[in-house]
Design a protein around this motif. Structure first.
Motif, PDB file in Angstrom:
ATOM      1  N   LEU A   9       0.736  -1.143  -0.183  1.00 20.26           N
ATOM      2  CA  LEU A   9       0.148  -0.056   0.116  1.00 20.26           C
ATOM      3  C   LEU A   9       0.983   1.139   0.059  1.00 20.26           C
ATOM      4  O   LEU A   9       0.391   2.158  -0.711  1.00 20.26           O
ATOM      5  CB  LEU A   9      -0.829   0.024   1.160  1.00 20.26           C
ATOM      6  CG  LEU A   9      -1.928   1.186   1.420  1.00 20.26           C
ATOM      7  CD1 LEU A   9      -2.825   1.032   0.061  1.00 20.26           C
ATOM      8  CD2 LEU A   9      -2.835   1.111   2.485  1.00 20.26           C
ATOM      9  N   ILE A  10       2.007   1.333   0.730  1.00 20.26           N
ATOM     10  CA  ILE A  10       2.888   2.277   0.738  1.00 20.26           C
ATOM     11  C   ILE A  10       3.172   2.857  -0.649  1.00 20.26           C
ATOM     12  O   ILE A  10       3.872   2.012  -1.509  1.00 20.26           O
ATOM     13  CB  ILE A  10       4.095   2.193   1.720  1.00 20.26           C
ATOM     14  CG1 ILE A  10       3.699   1.886   3.198  1.00 20.26           C
ATOM     15  CG2 ILE A  10       5.156   3.231   1.303  1.00 20.26           C
ATOM     16  CD1 ILE A  10       4.777   1.748   4.280  1.00 20.26           C
ATOM     17  N   GLU A  55       1.257   7.730   1.223  1.00 23.20           N
ATOM     18  CA  GLU A  55       1.660   8.116  -0.153  1.00 23.20           C
ATOM     19  C   GLU A  55       2.862   8.077  -0.139  1.00 23.20           C
ATOM     20  O   GLU A  55       3.680   7.667  -1.089  1.00 23.20           O
ATOM     21  CB  GLU A  55       0.648   9.125  -0.598  1.00 23.20           C
ATOM     22  CG  GLU A  55       0.905   9.470  -1.837  1.00 23.20           C
ATOM     23  CD  GLU A  55      -0.102  10.335  -2.525  1.00 23.20           C
ATOM     24  OE1 GLU A  55       0.070  10.788  -3.722  1.00 23.20           O
ATOM     25  OE2 GLU A  55      -1.054  10.655  -1.777  1.00 23.20           O
ATOM     26  N   LYS A  56       3.623   8.962   0.681  1.00 21.90           N
ATOM     27  CA  LYS A  56       4.918   9.463   0.847  1.00 21.90           C
ATOM     28  C   LYS A  56       5.563   9.357   2.151  1.00 21.90           C
ATOM     29  O   LYS A  56       5.374  10.589   2.838  1.00 21.90           O
ATOM     30  CB  LYS A  56       5.048  10.742   0.237  1.00 21.90           C
ATOM     31  CG  LYS A  56       4.938  10.843  -1.161  1.00 21.90           C
ATOM     32  CD  LYS A  56       4.956  12.391  -1.734  1.00 21.90           C
ATOM     33  CE  LYS A  56       4.626  12.537  -3.363  1.00 21.90           C
ATOM     34  NZ  LYS A  56       4.907  14.064  -3.796  1.00 21.90           N
ATOM     35  N   PRO A  57       5.735   8.303   2.708  1.00 22.28           N
ATOM     36  CA  PRO A  57       6.032   8.109   4.033  1.00 22.28           C
ATOM     37  C   PRO A  57       7.525   9.030   4.478  1.00 22.28           C
ATOM     38  O   PRO A  57       8.309   8.982   3.770  1.00 22.28           O
ATOM     39  CB  PRO A  57       6.473   6.583   4.483  1.00 22.28           C
ATOM     40  CG  PRO A  57       5.699   6.042   3.166  1.00 22.28           C
ATOM     41  CD  PRO A  57       5.948   6.891   2.190  1.00 22.28           C
ATOM     42  N   GLY A  58       7.576   9.798   5.539  1.00 23.27           N
ATOM     43  CA  GLY A  58       8.372  10.520   6.162  1.00 23.27           C
ATOM     44  C   GLY A  58       8.821  11.647   5.023  1.00 23.27           C
ATOM     45  O   GLY A  58      10.194  12.138   5.025  1.00 23.27           O
ATOM     46  N   ASP A  92      -4.536  12.707   7.024  1.00 29.16           N
ATOM     47  CA  ASP A  92      -2.868  13.057   7.283  1.00 29.16           C
ATOM     48  C   ASP A  92      -2.762  11.504   7.102  1.00 29.16           C
ATOM     49  O   ASP A  92      -1.356  11.350   6.610  1.00 29.16           O
ATOM     50  CB  ASP A  92      -2.908  13.312   8.548  1.00 29.16           C
ATOM     51  CG  ASP A  92      -3.257  15.079   8.704  1.00 29.16           C
ATOM     52  OD1 ASP A  92      -3.276  15.464   7.617  1.00 29.16           O
ATOM     53  OD2 ASP A  92      -3.020  15.607   9.691  1.00 29.16           O
ATOM     54  N   ILE A  93      -3.007  10.549   7.589  1.00 28.89           N
ATOM     55  CA  ILE A  93      -2.346   9.011   7.660  1.00 28.89           C
ATOM     56  C   ILE A  93      -2.253   8.524   5.934  1.00 28.89           C
ATOM     57  O   ILE A  93      -1.315   8.097   5.832  1.00 28.89           O
ATOM     58  CB  ILE A  93      -3.402   8.187   8.436  1.00 28.89           C
ATOM     59  CG1 ILE A  93      -3.182   8.332   9.897  1.00 28.89           C
ATOM     60  CG2 ILE A  93      -2.956   6.704   8.203  1.00 28.89           C
ATOM     61  CD1 ILE A  93      -3.852   7.544  10.508  1.00 28.89           C
TER      62      ILE A  93
END
Length: 786
Positions: free
Chosen positions: A589-590, A622-625, A616-617
């Protein structure tokens, strides 16, 4: 009863009282602004960090106001003088100054002439003359002669002091006079003496030797300049209230006195009114105007510093690449340090390519060896003394590397502001104990290119040198504002838990200095953290601290991919529900934009985590960190342009914004002297705030309008179609555009030099004397100066 603090805050901020109440409760429970802004949106109704900072500041003020009000009520009640009307007036007072005005008659003070007169029984005499001006003062006064009051003249003198004090303690009158003085008064400045004016220190303030400006419209940089001139005993300041008769008429109206009457007591009453104005109310209004000027100017100066610091901290990072840092110098040589991608020092030395040693070839040979041996990706060059000469050395080096087919690093000029402060700091000694102080500066320069935020947090924000008059403002106010900026910047970016320094961790929400040291000590003993949950094993890091900091601490390549994101651990169950609904793994999913956009936040919201948090989660998945900072770019300085004399009007150059002040922006075009882009030369439209157009660290293209080689002054414009020789304005520009700004000296030796900020490293460019001739005319046409 007056409005509650929450109600007043809601009204001021134009938000719901329930939003304020929730925010105040969170802050009182120990939550930080970054945490509340990021992870408690449901409770606050989505208030952003700017609104929360303002709310926090106003909350502090209003609580202090309520504490002072309570103390005053208790004091007056203890005196047995508290009436319901007086209580109502104090409860309705909405500023500290209004509360103090009301309290003035009841405030314990040393015995005044009016008090002595009352004790002598002269109060009734003052009352009779005010009530009936047909009385003859001298005749009535004979009735009050006693052993204490020796004659009618003494009686009338005492009664006059009673009338004067009555006017000076009338809260409504004092407030009205204060506002009129502020609205109509002007400030005049002049040198204290011709001898002082002729001194070098005096000449720095020469633009204020014959200066007048309305109080209400005086910009902050000029306020602080003249106050500094007064402090250094160069300038004398005079506050001109305007029409004295108008103020005396206000006092007379408050006392019920007819100044134009012909009654016997009128001359005596008129004199009392005149004295009340001259020895009481005028002096009080002047003191209040001075305080208001300073506070307003300090607030503006703090705001400018905070904005510039924010931009500098959030400048684009070059990233985890091996970097060679060069701290330029002539006589003492160029200090060299190589750091790896994590910022670890792997090599240091000094080279002497410039005068007087001039070991150019040897210096290139050393640098070639370092680049080859350590596979250097970037070369960072400090922007102080010998910067352009060192840049030329690097350019020649890169040319030879390119010709030989070897790896060619990229180069960038880096601000040295505060580098010497870091080098000599206790933390630098702890971090780099085996390095000489001079070499630590080269390390800092290299690291600043890799990650400006991570390196600059090691320095006291006041020492970074991007402010406007930071040396003249209240240290507590400045520190509180700058600390908030640093905290917001650090938490907006997030921090790698396994590489962050103690100073960087200290700026993370909920992490104190002691706790930061415990985290690093635990990391050193037990190795890198594999999960955020492992933070709870750190001594003294309890559930509350974990709640506040966990979402801002990132663990790349840890056991749980979510630990590398901005998703708070408390919300991990929401992610699990999303995965169950989508029927995929977290790894699948990421980054899957299509699948994530197809999900509806409403489907996963519950009583604890509402739509804002779920939204927000999904964005984090979609673009972690993701890093909010811009992509890394550098300015390319023009070849052959190394000093002011190399500049000619009409040149279009690339440069870097080094500082933004109220009147314009300073741009480094690579000649050791920043040029000024006045606010009136930033856009074809009216610009009220230079920050609307540029920010510190931004790469811009500018056109050279004027060059004064003798004075080392450069006039620039962002409007590349501006005509050369017309200053920083276009024909027909409105007068208010041409007159914006003025000088903004940073330190005493910069006054009258166009506001060039002082370098904090002690090795940067020296501001030049004020310009004359055509350059002076161009700058003044642009509104630069008075």
């Amino acid at each position: 009863m007056g409005k509650s603090v929450n109600a007043r805050l809601a009204e001021e901020l134009s938000v719901g009282e329930h939003q304020v109440a929730a925010t105040v409760r969170l802050l009182d429970e120990g939550s930080t602004v970054p945490f509340v802004a990021r992870y408690r949106k449901e409770m606050t109704g989505g208030l952003d960090d700017a609104q929360l900072r303002l709310l926090d500041e106003r909350l502090r003020y209003l609580r202090e106001l309520d504490e002072r009000r309570s103390a005053i009520l208790a004091s007056i009640e203890e005196q047995g003088k508290l009436t319901e009307d007086l209580r109502a007036a104090l409860v309705a007072a909405d500023t500290k100054s209004r509360v103090e005005d009301i309290y003035l008659p009841y405030k314990p003070k040393r015995r005044t002439k009016a008090q002595i007169a009352r004790e002598a029984g002269l109060g009734p005499l003052a009352d009779r003359l005010l009530a009936d001006p047909t009385l003859t003062p001298e005749s009535v006064a004979t009735e009050y002669v006693t052993e204490t009051v020796t004659d009618p003249v003494a009686a009338l003198d005492g009664a006059r002091h009673i009338v004067i004090e009555r006017a000076a303690e009338d809260a409504d009158l004092v407030g009205a006079v204060r506002e009129k003085f502020w609205a109509e008064g002007v400030l005049r400045t002049a040198p204290r003496s011709e001898a002082v004016a002729a001194t070098p220190t005096g000449q720095k303030f020469r633009d204020y030797f014959d200066f007048t400006e309305p109080l209400r419209s005086m910009p902050s940089h000029r306020v602080l300049a003249v106050l500094r001139g007064e402090k250094e005993e160069v300038l004398g300041l005079t506050f001109d209230a305007g029409d004295d008769d108008a103020y005396q008429a206000m006092i007379a109206a408050a006392l019920g006195v007819n100044l134009t009457g012909t009654a016997p007591a009128t001359p005596w009453l008129r004199t009392a009114v005149q004295w009340a104005w001259r020895i009481k109310l005028m002096i009080a209004a002047e003191a209040d105007a001075r305080l208001r000027l300073r506070r307003g100017a300090e607030d503006d100066a703090v705001t400018v510093f905070a904005r510039n610091l924010h931009d500098l901290l959030l400048a684009a990072p070059a990233g985890a690449r091996t970097t060679l840092g060069l701290d330029p110098g002539f006589r003492t040589g160029v200090k060299v340090a190589v750091v790896d991608g994590t910022g670890k020092v792997v090599d240091t030395c000094a080279i002497f390519p410039h005068q007087p040693q001039k070991k150019w070839a040897a210096a290139k040979q050393v640098l070639t060896g370092l680049v080859d041996r350590h596979q250097v990706d970037l070369i960072a060059i400090g922007n102080g003394t010998a910067s352009r000469e060192t840049d030329a050395l690097a350019a020649e080096l890169l040319g030879e590397l390119r010709s030989s087919g070897a790896q060619v690093p990229a180069t960038a000029v880096v601000s040295e502001a505060g580098a010497s402060v870091y080098s000599a700091s206790e933390y630098a000694g702890h971090e780099l104990p085996h390095l000489d102080v001079t070499l630590r500066g080269a390390v800092s320069i290299a690291r600043r290119l890799q990650d400006p935020l991570a390196e600059l947090v090691k320095i006291d924000p006041k020492s970074i040198g991007v402010g406007q008059y930071q040396h003249d403002v209240n240290p507590g106010t400045l520190a509180r504002s700058l600390d908030a900026v640093v905290e917001d910047a650090v938490n907006a970016v997030g921090v790698d838990l396994n590489t962050a320094s103690v100073p960087l961790l200290t700026r993370v929400s909920g992490v104190s200095a002691g706790l930061a040291e415990s985290i690093v000590a635990h990391r050193d003993v037990n190795g890198p953290f594999r999960t955020r949950a492992a933070l709870l094993q750190v001594p003294r890091l309890g559930p509350k601290a974990f709640e506040q900091c966990a979402g801002f601490l990132r663990i790349p390549h840890g056991d749980d991919p979510l630990d590398a994101s901005g998703v708070h651990p408390e919300a991990y169950p929401v992610v699990r529900r999303i995965l169950d609904r989508a029927g995929v793994t977290l790894a699948e999913l990421i980054g899957d934009t299509r699948s994530l956009h197809a999900l509806q936040p409403n489907d996963f919201a519950d009583d604890r985590f509402g739509v804002p948090t779920v939204t927000d989660i999904l964005a984090e998945l979609e673009k972690p960190g993701r890093d909010p900072r811009p992509a890394f770019t550098t300015a390319t300085f023009a070849a052959g342009v190394e000093k002011v004399a190399d500049l000619t009007p009409g040149m279009v150059l690339e440069g870097v914004v080094t500082n933004v002040a109220a009147f314009g922006a300073f741009v480094d075009v690579g000649v050791h002297q920043d040029g000024l882009v006045h606010v009136s030369a930033m856009s074809d439209k009216y610009v009220s705030d230079p920050h609307e157009v540029v920010r510190s660290g931004q790469v811009v293209k500018v056109k050279v309008l004027e060059v004064d080689t003798d004075r080392q002054r450069i006039g620039l414009t962002l409007r590349l179609d501006d005509e050369v020789g017309r200053g920083a304005k276009k024909p027909g520009a409105p007068k208010h555009e041409r007159r914006q700004g003025g000088r903004s000296p940073q330190r005493a030796d910069d006054v009258g030099r166009g506001g060039k900020p002082a370098q904090t490293t002690g090795k940067g460019r020296r501001p030049a004397p004020a310009p004359t001739g055509s350059m002076a005319d161009a700058l003044r046409n642009a509104g630069f100066g008075r």
